[in-house]
Design an enzyme around this catalytic site. Structure first.
Site, PDB file in Angstrom:
ATOM      1  N   GLY A  11       0.849  -1.192   0.000  1.00 57.28           N
ATOM      2  CA  GLY A  11       0.000   0.000   0.000  1.00 57.28           C
ATOM      3  C   GLY A  11       0.886   1.244   0.000  1.00 57.28           C
ATOM      4  N   ASP A 103       5.662  -5.011   5.823  1.00 60.42           N
ATOM      5  CA  ASP A 103       6.153  -6.355   6.145  1.00 60.42           C
ATOM      6  C   ASP A 103       6.114  -7.312   4.956  1.00 60.42           C
ATOM      7  OD1 ASP A 103       3.392  -6.332   6.252  1.00 60.42           O
ATOM      8  OD2 ASP A 103       3.239  -7.656   7.984  1.00 60.42           O
ATOM      9  N   THR A 125       4.854   2.185   5.795  1.00 60.17           N
ATOM     10  CA  THR A 125       3.465   1.724   5.873  1.00 60.17           C
ATOM     11  C   THR A 125       2.695   2.694   6.754  1.00 60.17           C
ATOM     12  OG1 THR A 125       1.955   0.084   6.808  1.00 60.17           O
ATOM     13  CG2 THR A 125       4.195   0.014   7.650  1.00 60.17           C
ATOM     14  N   ILE A 126       1.509   3.094   6.293  1.00 65.96           N
ATOM     15  CA  ILE A 126       0.714   3.975   7.157  1.00 65.96           C
ATOM     16  C   ILE A 126       0.333   3.247   8.446  1.00 65.96           C
ATOM     17  CG2 ILE A 126      -0.246   5.395   5.286  1.00 65.96           C
ATOM     18  CD1 ILE A 126      -2.928   3.817   5.729  1.00 65.96           C
ATOM     19  N   ASP A 129       3.008  -0.763  11.650  1.00 65.29           N
ATOM     20  CA  ASP A 129       3.037  -2.045  12.357  1.00 65.29           C
ATOM     21  C   ASP A 129       4.337  -2.817  12.158  1.00 65.29           C
ATOM     22  OD1 ASP A 129       2.586  -2.540   9.693  1.00 65.29           O
ATOM     23  OD2 ASP A 129       1.014  -4.035  10.007  1.00 65.29           O
ATOM     24  N   ARG A 162     -24.940  14.403  17.691  1.00 61.37           N
ATOM     25  CA  ARG A 162     -24.879  13.060  17.127  1.00 61.37           C
ATOM     26  C   ARG A 162     -23.664  12.272  17.622  1.00 61.37           C
ATOM     27  NH1 ARG A 162     -26.103  14.894  10.918  1.00 61.37           N
ATOM     28  NH2 ARG A 162     -28.347  14.564  10.982  1.00 61.37           N
ATOM     29  N   MET A 169      -8.041   2.991   8.759  1.00 63.31           N
ATOM     30  CA  MET A 169      -7.275   1.802   8.343  1.00 63.31           C
ATOM     31  C   MET A 169      -6.318   1.333   9.435  1.00 63.31           C
ATOM     32  SD  MET A 169      -6.353   2.416   4.367  1.00 63.31           S
ATOM     33  CE  MET A 169      -7.509   2.049   3.069  1.00 63.31           C
ATOM     34  N   GLY A 170      -5.425   0.420   9.061  1.00 61.93           N
ATOM     35  CA  GLY A 170      -4.423  -0.053  10.015  1.00 61.93           C
ATOM     36  C   GLY A 170      -4.293  -1.552  10.058  1.00 61.93           C
ATOM     37  N   ARG A 171      -5.156  -2.223   9.300  1.00 65.28           N
ATOM     38  CA  ARG A 171      -5.150  -3.684   9.274  1.00 65.28           C
ATOM     39  C   ARG A 171      -5.300  -4.243  10.699  1.00 65.28           C
ATOM     40  NH1 ARG A 171      -4.066  -6.058   4.116  1.00 65.28           N
ATOM     41  NH2 ARG A 171      -2.036  -5.097   3.885  1.00 65.28           N
ATOM     42  N   GLU A 222     -10.282  -0.474  11.337  1.00 69.10           N
ATOM     43  CA  GLU A 222     -10.955  -1.451  10.459  1.00 69.10           C
ATOM     44  C   GLU A 222     -10.804  -2.885  10.985  1.00 69.10           C
ATOM     45  OE1 GLU A 222      -9.035  -1.219   6.628  1.00 69.10           O
ATOM     46  OE2 GLU A 222      -7.085  -1.795   7.423  1.00 69.10           O
ATOM     47  N   ARG A 267     -24.004   8.534  12.916  1.00 65.23           N
ATOM     48  CA  ARG A 267     -23.559   8.600  11.522  1.00 65.23           C
ATOM     49  C   ARG A 267     -22.182   7.944  11.416  1.00 65.23           C
ATOM     50  NH1 ARG A 267     -28.139   9.885  11.335  1.00 65.23           N
ATOM     51  NH2 ARG A 267     -29.089  11.691  10.289  1.00 65.23           N
ATOM     52  N   GLN A 275      -6.787   8.736   3.844  1.00 65.36           N
ATOM     53  CA  GLN A 275      -5.688   8.782   4.806  1.00 65.36           C
ATOM     54  C   GLN A 275      -4.376   8.284   4.199  1.00 65.36           C
ATOM     55  OE1 GLN A 275      -6.863   5.744   8.073  1.00 65.36           O
ATOM     56  NE2 GLN A 275      -8.260   5.488   6.362  1.00 65.36           N
ATOM     57  N   ARG A 276      -4.426   7.763   2.979  1.00 61.11           N
ATOM     58  CA  ARG A 276      -3.197   7.302   2.318  1.00 61.11           C
ATOM     59  C   ARG A 276      -2.704   8.285   1.264  1.00 61.11           C
ATOM     60  NH1 ARG A 276      -3.707   1.122   0.985  1.00 61.11           N
ATOM     61  NH2 ARG A 276      -3.198   1.798  -1.121  1.00 61.11           N
TER      62      ARG A 276
HETATM   63  O1  F6P Z   1      -1.314  -1.623   4.718  1.00 60.21           O
HETATM   64  C1  F6P Z   1      -1.835  -0.390   4.364  1.00 60.21           C
HETATM   65  C2  F6P Z   1      -3.320  -0.471   4.149  1.00 60.21           C
HETATM   66  O2  F6P Z   1      -3.780   0.833   3.818  1.00 60.21           O
HETATM   67  C3  F6P Z   1      -4.127  -1.043   5.299  1.00 60.21           C
HETATM   68  O3  F6P Z   1      -4.319  -0.133   6.337  1.00 60.21           O
HETATM   69  C4  F6P Z   1      -5.390  -1.450   4.589  1.00 60.21           C
HETATM   70  O4  F6P Z   1      -6.047  -2.490   5.275  1.00 60.21           O
HETATM   71  C5  F6P Z   1      -4.870  -1.935   3.266  1.00 60.21           C
HETATM   72  O5  F6P Z   1      -3.626  -1.306   3.056  1.00 60.21           O
HETATM   73  C6  F6P Z   1      -5.772  -1.641   2.092  1.00 60.21           C
HETATM   74  O6  F6P Z   1      -5.247  -2.308   0.998  1.00 60.21           O
HETATM   75  P1  F6P Z   1      -5.581  -1.993  -0.524  1.00 60.21           P
HETATM   76  O7  F6P Z   1      -4.777  -0.803  -0.913  1.00 60.21           O
HETATM   77  O8  F6P Z   1      -5.115  -3.218  -1.233  1.00 60.21           O
HETATM   78  O9  F6P Z   1      -7.042  -1.745  -0.622  1.00 60.21           O
END
Ligand code: F6P
Length: 343
Positions: A11, A103, A125-126, A129, A162, A169-171, A222, A267, A275-276
């Site tokens: 990513g 990784d 990596t954002i 980790d 609300r 993200m963050g896996r 996520e 909401r 965020q990327r």
């Molecule tokens: O590893 C970076 C990341 O942005 C994760 O936070 C996210 O789960 C994943 O990549 C999304 O992957 P893709 O770009 O394949 O949709």
């Protein structure tokens, strides 16, 4: 040391271009050539490349993404992939490859050692980790986007009384949620490291209400999941070439659960690729610059199978074997506990 290859995999994140620029500037300063391979390991596998000059990297420091393109190609899941990768490494007279990624990308760099490839990794990596480094390129930029999103959600949340859920993200790691949520002053932060109890989430919202605050911001990773549900929420089936499922949807799951027990409007916002993307922070630009220079220095010293690790003050070499064995990097418990103080 005459020629190094350069690849950017996994990513993307803001800051990669700063590392590409630093590698090229330092290498050219040492009279070394840099061959940039396109779209991650796919470029070395298919010999898709271009020689990078100083001119090519001029002006790219503030630009997000990667000049070289990226992919999640895993040579080890392709028939004769590692052998073909090595063939192209030899064909291009490379003395080493600098791999910028997380990784998965760095895991390939480490495994290619057995096939004769000299590699140095740069952490990117954002998700932040990767083990054995305090920070990875991209994390600061991503958490800044989360912080800004929380700031923006605050004004509309208090106006409409609300509950605002922000899925980030963050896996499998909660670094983005925790640091972005703390920086933005979120009222609840839910991370994969700590399965949450829906009644506790409601409890915090109610406590705030009792204190006169009739709105709340919940930041959720996520990869977070409720206690008792032994799986993460996904919206798509299938896996990538490294075996990862595509996470997403926990924000709406949480809303449904809260709707059933809470009479307040809720909401959901999914921050996703916002965020990327975009420009890197000053921190990421500097980290990328320092790591890029150090990676070339490690190559010049003949030190391989290493990653440029940043301990908060210095960039030092750390073995890729250690990085891969200890990733994903867990969040320190003291850091996790900080989030319990703010609501
Ligand atoms: O590893 C970076 C990341 O942005 C994760 O936070 C996210 O789960 C994943 O990549 C999304 O992957 P893709 O770009 O394949 O949709």
């Amino acid at each position: 040391m005459d020629k190094v290859g350069l690849i950017t995999g996994g990513g993307d994140s803001p800051g990669i271009n700063g590392a590409i620029r630093a590698v090229v500037r330092k290498a050219r300063d040492e009279d070394m050539d840099v061959v940039g391979f396109k779209n991650g390991w796919a470029g070395l596998l298919k010999d898709d490349k271009e020689v990078l000059t100083r001119g090519d990297v001029s002006g790219i420091l503030p630009i997000g993404g990667t000049l070289l393109g990226s992919s999640r190609t895993n040579p080890f899941s392709v028939q004769d992939g590692p052998e073909k990768t090595y063939e192209n490494y030899k064909k291009n007279d490379l003395d080493a490859v600098i791999a910028i990624g997380g990784d998965d990308t760095l895991g390939v760099a480490h495994k290619l050692r057995d096939f004769g490839v000299n590699a140095v990794g740069i952490p990117q990596t954002i998700d932040n980790d990767l083990a054995e480094t305090e920070y990875s390129i991209g994390f600061s930029s991503a958490l800044t986007q989360v912080m800004k999103a929380v700031d923006q959600l605050h004004t509309t949340a208090y106006s409409h009384h609300r509950i605002m859920i922000l899925e980030v993200m963050g896996r499998d790691s909660g670094w983005i949620a925790l640091f972005g949520g703390l920086a933005g002053g979120a009222d609840s932060i839910l991370v994969p490291e700590e399965p949450f109890n829906i009644k506790d989430v409601k409890g915090r919202i109610k406590e705030r209400e009792a204190a006169g605050k009739n709105f709340s911001i919940v930041v959720i990773s996520e990869g977070a999941s409720p206690k008792g549900l032994d799986q993460q929420i996904t919206r798509e089936t299938g896996t990538d070439s490294f075996g990862h499922v595509k996470l997403g949807g926990i924000g709406h799951y949480l809303k449904d659960q809260l709707d059933a027990i809470l009479e307040m409007p809720i909401r959901v916002t999914t921050l996703a690729y916002l965020q990327r993307g975009g420009e890197p922070t000053a921190f990421d630009r500097l980290l990328a610059t320092r790591c890029g220079i150090s990676a070339v220095e490690f190559c010049l010293e003949g030190e391989f199978d290493l990653m440029t690790s940043f301990d908060g003050s210095e960039v030092e070499p750390v073995s890729l074997e250690k990085v891969i064995a200890n990733s994903p990097k867990p969040i320190d418990d003291d850091l996790l506990r900080m989030k319990d103080l703010f609501y």
